[in-house]
Design a protein around this motif. Structure first.
Motif, mmCIF file in Angstrom:
data_model
loop_
_atom_site.group_PDB
_atom_site.id
_atom_site.type_symbol
_atom_site.label_atom_id
_atom_site.label_comp_id
_atom_site.label_asym_id
_atom_site.label_seq_id
_atom_site.Cartn_x
_atom_site.Cartn_y
_atom_site.Cartn_z
ATOM 1 N N LYS A 166 0.837 -1.215 0.000
ATOM 2 C CA LYS A 166 0.000 0.000 0.000
ATOM 3 C C LYS A 166 0.868 1.260 0.000
ATOM 4 C CE LYS A 166 -4.114 -1.739 2.299
ATOM 5 N NZ LYS A 166 -4.638 -2.022 3.633
ATOM 6 N N VAL A 167 2.010 1.181 0.684
ATOM 7 C CA VAL A 167 2.897 2.351 0.758
ATOM 8 C C VAL A 167 3.329 2.760 -0.648
ATOM 9 C CG1 VAL A 167 5.130 3.189 1.613
ATOM 10 C CG2 VAL A 167 3.708 1.707 3.055
ATOM 11 N N PHE A 168 3.669 1.765 -1.455
ATOM 12 C CA PHE A 168 4.099 2.033 -2.835
ATOM 13 C C PHE A 168 2.982 2.749 -3.598
ATOM 14 C CE2 PHE A 168 4.031 0.715 -7.292
ATOM 15 C CZ PHE A 168 5.309 1.031 -7.714
ATOM 16 N N PHE A 169 1.772 2.215 -3.522
ATOM 17 C CA PHE A 169 0.686 2.793 -4.311
ATOM 18 C C PHE A 169 0.258 4.158 -3.747
ATOM 19 C CE2 PHE A 169 0.643 -1.735 -5.269
ATOM 20 C CZ PHE A 169 0.722 -1.676 -6.656
ATOM 21 N N GLN A 170 0.389 4.329 -2.432
ATOM 22 C CA GLN A 170 0.098 5.652 -1.858
ATOM 23 C C GLN A 170 1.131 6.681 -2.346
ATOM 24 O OE1 GLN A 170 0.076 4.668 2.270
ATOM 25 N NE2 GLN A 170 -2.085 4.102 2.288
ATOM 26 N N ASP A 171 2.385 6.252 -2.405
ATOM 27 C CA ASP A 171 3.430 7.158 -2.890
ATOM 28 C C ASP A 171 3.163 7.573 -4.339
ATOM 29 O OD1 ASP A 171 4.680 7.062 -0.494
ATOM 30 O OD2 ASP A 171 6.419 5.906 -1.148
ATOM 31 N N VAL A 172 2.663 6.623 -5.130
ATOM 32 C CA VAL A 172 2.326 6.921 -6.517
ATOM 33 C C VAL A 172 1.275 8.024 -6.571
ATOM 34 C CG1 VAL A 172 1.211 6.000 -8.590
ATOM 35 C CG2 VAL A 172 2.898 4.621 -7.381
ATOM 36 N N LEU A 173 0.233 7.855 -5.770
ATOM 37 C CA LEU A 173 -0.853 8.841 -5.773
ATOM 38 C C LEU A 173 -0.366 10.208 -5.296
ATOM 39 C CD1 LEU A 173 -3.818 6.697 -4.464
ATOM 40 C CD2 LEU A 173 -3.665 7.789 -6.693
ATOM 41 N N LYS A 174 0.461 10.188 -4.252
ATOM 42 C CA LYS A 174 0.999 11.459 -3.746
ATOM 43 C C LYS A 174 1.796 12.174 -4.834
ATOM 44 C CE LYS A 174 1.828 9.978 0.975
ATOM 45 N NZ LYS A 174 2.930 9.540 1.823
ATOM 46 N N ALA A 175 2.633 11.406 -5.520
ATOM 47 C CA ALA A 175 3.475 11.999 -6.564
ATOM 48 C C ALA A 175 2.611 12.581 -7.671
ATOM 49 C CB ALA A 175 4.422 10.944 -7.141
ATOM 50 N N GLN A 176 1.538 11.868 -8.019
ATOM 51 C CA GLN A 176 0.673 12.347 -9.092
ATOM 52 C C GLN A 176 -0.057 13.618 -8.668
ATOM 53 O OE1 GLN A 176 0.842 11.697 -12.004
ATOM 54 N NE2 GLN A 176 -1.016 12.513 -12.945
ATOM 55 N N ARG A 177 -0.480 13.643 -7.394
ATOM 56 C CA ARG A 177 -1.157 14.859 -6.905
ATOM 57 C C ARG A 177 -0.194 16.040 -6.926
ATOM 58 N NH1 ARG A 177 -3.620 11.463 -2.739
ATOM 59 N NH2 ARG A 177 -5.669 10.906 -3.499
ATOM 60 N N ALA A 178 1.021 15.809 -6.451
ATOM 61 C CA ALA A 178 2.017 16.883 -6.426
ATOM 62 C C ALA A 178 2.311 17.361 -7.839
ATOM 63 C CB ALA A 178 3.299 16.390 -5.762
ATOM 64 N N SER A 179 2.406 16.410 -8.751
ATOM 65 C CA SER A 179 2.687 16.749 -10.145
ATOM 66 C C SER A 179 1.552 17.591 -10.721
ATOM 67 C CB SER A 179 2.865 15.458 -10.945
ATOM 68 O OG SER A 179 2.750 15.703 -12.302
ATOM 69 N N GLY A 180 0.312 17.228 -10.390
ATOM 70 C CA GLY A 180 -0.848 17.982 -10.873
ATOM 71 C C GLY A 180 -0.845 19.396 -10.342
ATOM 72 N N MET A 181 -0.438 19.554 -9.076
ATOM 73 C CA MET A 181 -0.409 20.898 -8.491
ATOM 74 C C MET A 181 0.654 21.747 -9.159
ATOM 75 S SD MET A 181 -0.975 19.761 -4.585
ATOM 76 C CE MET A 181 -1.116 21.290 -3.738
ATOM 77 N N ILE A 182 1.802 21.129 -9.429
ATOM 78 C CA ILE A 182 2.873 21.875 -10.080
ATOM 79 C C ILE A 182 2.436 22.307 -11.473
ATOM 80 C CG2 ILE A 182 5.204 21.659 -11.072
ATOM 81 C CD1 ILE A 182 5.766 19.797 -8.603
ATOM 82 N N ALA A 183 1.703 21.403 -12.149
ATOM 83 C CA ALA A 183 1.282 21.719 -13.514
ATOM 84 C C ALA A 183 0.066 22.643 -13.535
ATOM 85 C CB ALA A 183 0.968 20.416 -14.259
ATOM 86 N N GLY A 184 -0.423 23.023 -12.350
ATOM 87 C CA GLY A 184 -1.546 23.948 -12.294
ATOM 88 C C GLY A 184 -2.895 23.277 -12.391
ATOM 89 N N HIS A 185 -2.927 21.956 -12.178
ATOM 90 C CA HIS A 185 -4.206 21.254 -12.252
ATOM 91 C C HIS A 185 -4.779 20.989 -10.864
ATOM 92 C CE1 HIS A 185 -2.342 19.672 -16.203
ATOM 93 N NE2 HIS A 185 -2.966 20.817 -16.385
#
Lengths: 305, 298
Positions: free
Chosen positions: B159-178
């Motif tokens: 679960k830690v791996f998949f949670q990290d994936v989601l966190k990274a995607q959220r952070a990436s979306g914020m950086i990209a302005g989404h």
């Protein structure tokens, strides 16, 4: 189902792993040959500033799709990356890995390749363009998410972004509990200090007035060489890429006049959102579509006897 | 200057380093229609042992790739052979990325360890797993009761791996302005910062635990983790405790001061060769593996 994942009929049976020399180092590469056999041209996929060069099997997908259409593709690891020997150093735009791309082309020459197309993204795009400018047999260049500005390093680029961010917003960020906790980490402390210094320095009037980005002179020189030789060039950007804004701004100056002179030898393909870093699948897929379509039109491979 | 060529029998690319008297062979392995990519690092003469290195996936695999290469080269210099490989459907390997599951990963690892044993019959074998690859390495080790198992920054639960994936995607979306809008993983493959993560992969790890993968019975286990000093209970230390309890093994833990960003790329990354925590990880790991393999097969 994404077009990128559709079966191409190309597998590792169409690929040749190889080590090749680049100066004192040994690089690793994979040569993808179409089912019909070797041809006299190849696309050299120049890696980006990623540890493995290409994210999400991008190299595999581009190679296989192009091989299915009769094209050859060569992808490789930079020195100090992946399976290659040596030390990469830090990826900075003032130190392109042109020697590695040139060495890849030299290996391909030994396999009967006589015409070379170069493709790269961001740092890889600048390297691909520089390699094409050095190669009289260059037959095309694809530059994806290529930074145009004269700012050489990512630090300089980051400094500009920080300078453009309102102080009130930065202050809010700085006072968040997470940021304050991060001060315990030496890496983060350094990053915050760098951001603070940049903000203070760039906020001074003589820097604040500067909004437009100048074109990097080395890039302009390489592009001029390539265009004067009538080598086709494909620019690919994400619509929201900061580098695309640089590209649009730069079209007002000497860079734009150069593109006008090139006429239809230069094309621009746009992907939705942000392409830089290939951190979005829709943007990446659209960019790959542009690349594959363009190579299919520009490259006219002939079988090698 | 390295000596370069091709192994006629296997069609693997060969690089011989006269300076260290070691070789590397890289290319495609397996008899199936879908082959997997692998790279052997080989000492001169008969190896004193062999090590299978099981990587993680996606950004984690890319982040860790060079560290695994450096470990393999260090081991070859010490007379120990190794094999690194890309799971089918990932990296350079053949296979459908959408068909990547925990079962397919362990099947590939089993095939790879068989390849090692076939090349060097009689040589004692150890297994290394990093992050999500820890579950694969533990499953491989289960097949041999005394096989030494070395884990790099294992996640205590998938679960830690998949949670990290989601966190990274959220952070990436914020950086990209989404604003961090992420396509819910339930609706199909997740766009994990540009990596296509199939739903079936997440589902296949649903009931997987490190303890179940390894089974019971004491064996040599060592955990190496790079983590800031102020982190009170890092995931790798939790994983080590789980294994200590479930197997009764004397699980060694080495905490190395540092921080690894698994899913985000730092603009100013330095080469792993020059990174102090990495050098400590390699030295610690090579020392431990060398000592364990010197004790020989069961």
């Amino acid at each position: 189902v994404s077009g990128l994942l559709a079966p191409t009929g190309i597998t590792s049976r169409n690929e040749e792993p190889t080590y090749f020399a680049a100066g004192d180092e040994t690089l690793f590469g994979l040569f993808t040959v179409p089912p019909g056999g070797a041809v006299d041209s190849a696309l050299v996929m120049v890696p980006g500033a990623e540890r493995l060069g290409y994210r999400n099997r991008l190299g595999v997908m581009v190679s296989h799709r192009l091989a299915a259409r009769g094209h050859q593709v060569f992808r490789f690891n930079y020195r100090g990356c992946g399976e290659s020997t040596g030390r990469a150093g830090r990826f900075t735009l003032e130190n392109l890995f042109t020697e590695d791309a040139v060495a890849a082309a030299a290996w391909l020459r030994g396999r009967g390749v006589r015409r070379f197309l170069y493709a790269g993204s961001c740092f890889g795009a600048r390297t691909a363009l520089a390699a094409a400018a050095e190669d009289p047999d260059a037959g095309g260049v694809i530059v994806a998410a290529m930074p145009i500005s004269a700012e050489q390093s990512e630090q300089e680029r980051r400094a500009r972004r920080t300078a453009a961010t309102p102080m009130s917003w930065l202050a809010g960020l700085a006072l968040r509990p997470k940021t304050l906790r991060g001060l315990r980490d030496p890496d983060r402390r350094r990053t915050y200090a760098e951001a603070f210094r940049n903000k203070m320095h760039r906020s001074r009037p003589h820097r604040a007035a500067s909004g437009a980005s100048d074109v990097n002179p080395e890039l302009l020189g390489s592009l001029t060489t390539v265009i004067e030789r009538r080598v086709p060039v494909l620019f690919v950007y994400g619509e929201d890429d900061p580098a695309y804004r640089e590209f649009l701004q730069a079209r007002n100056g000497a860079f734009g006049r150069l593109l006008e002179r090139a006429g239809d030898a230069v094309e621009v393909g746009l992907a939705p959102g942000v392409l830089h870093d290939w951190a979005s699948i829709p943007a990446g897929e659209a960019a790959v579509d542009h690349m594959v379509d363009w190579v299919s039109r520009v490259d006219r491979p002939t079988p090698v006897p | 200057m390295d000596l370069l060529g091709v192994d006629k029998q296997t069609e693997l690319a060969v690089r011989r380093d006269p300076g260290t008297s070691t070789s590397e062979l890289a290319g495609f392995l397996g008899a199936d229609e879908d082959r997997y990519f692998g790279a052997f690092s080989v000492p001169r003469g008969n190896p004193r042992g062999a090590v299978l290195i099981c990587a993680s996936l996606y950004a984690e695999a890319a982040r860790n790739y060079r560290r695994e290469v450096i470990l393999a080269r260090e081991l070859a210099g010490r007379g120990i052979a190794s094999l690194r490989f890309h799971y089918r459907g990932s990296g350079f390997s053949d296979g459908d990325p959408a068909a990547l599951t925990f079962a397919s990963m362990t099947a590939d690892a089993a095939e790879a360890v068989a390849e090692l044993r076939a090349r060097w019959p009689g040589a004692p074998v150890a297994c290394v797993g990093s992050r999500l690859g820890a579950f694969v390495a533990a499953t491989v080790a289960r097949s041999e009761p005394s096989m030494p198992l070395l884990l790099w920054d294992p996640v205590a639960s998938p679960k830690v791996f998949f949670q990290d994936v989601l966190k990274a995607q959220r952070a990436s979306g914020m950086i990209a302005g989404h604003h961090g809008n992420v396509e819910p993983v339930e609706t199909g493959p997740l766009d994990a910062v540009g990596y296509r993560l199939p739903l079936a992969l997440r589902d296949s790890f649903q009931d997987v635990s490190l303890e179940d993968c390894l089974g019971i019975g004491a064996r040599p286990i060592h955990v190496v983790t790079v983590v800031p000093d102020y982190e009170p209970s890092p995931a790798a230390v939790v994983a080590a405790e789980l294994l200590r309890t479930s197997t009764g093994s004397d699980v060694g833990v080495r905490r190395i001061e540092g921080r690894i960003s698994w899913w985000t790329t730092r603009d100013s990354w330095e080469p792993d060769e020059d990174n102090l925590p990495t050098r400590e990880v390699i030295a610690e790991s090579a020392d431990w593996l060398e000592a364990r393999l010197a004790k020989g097969s069961p």
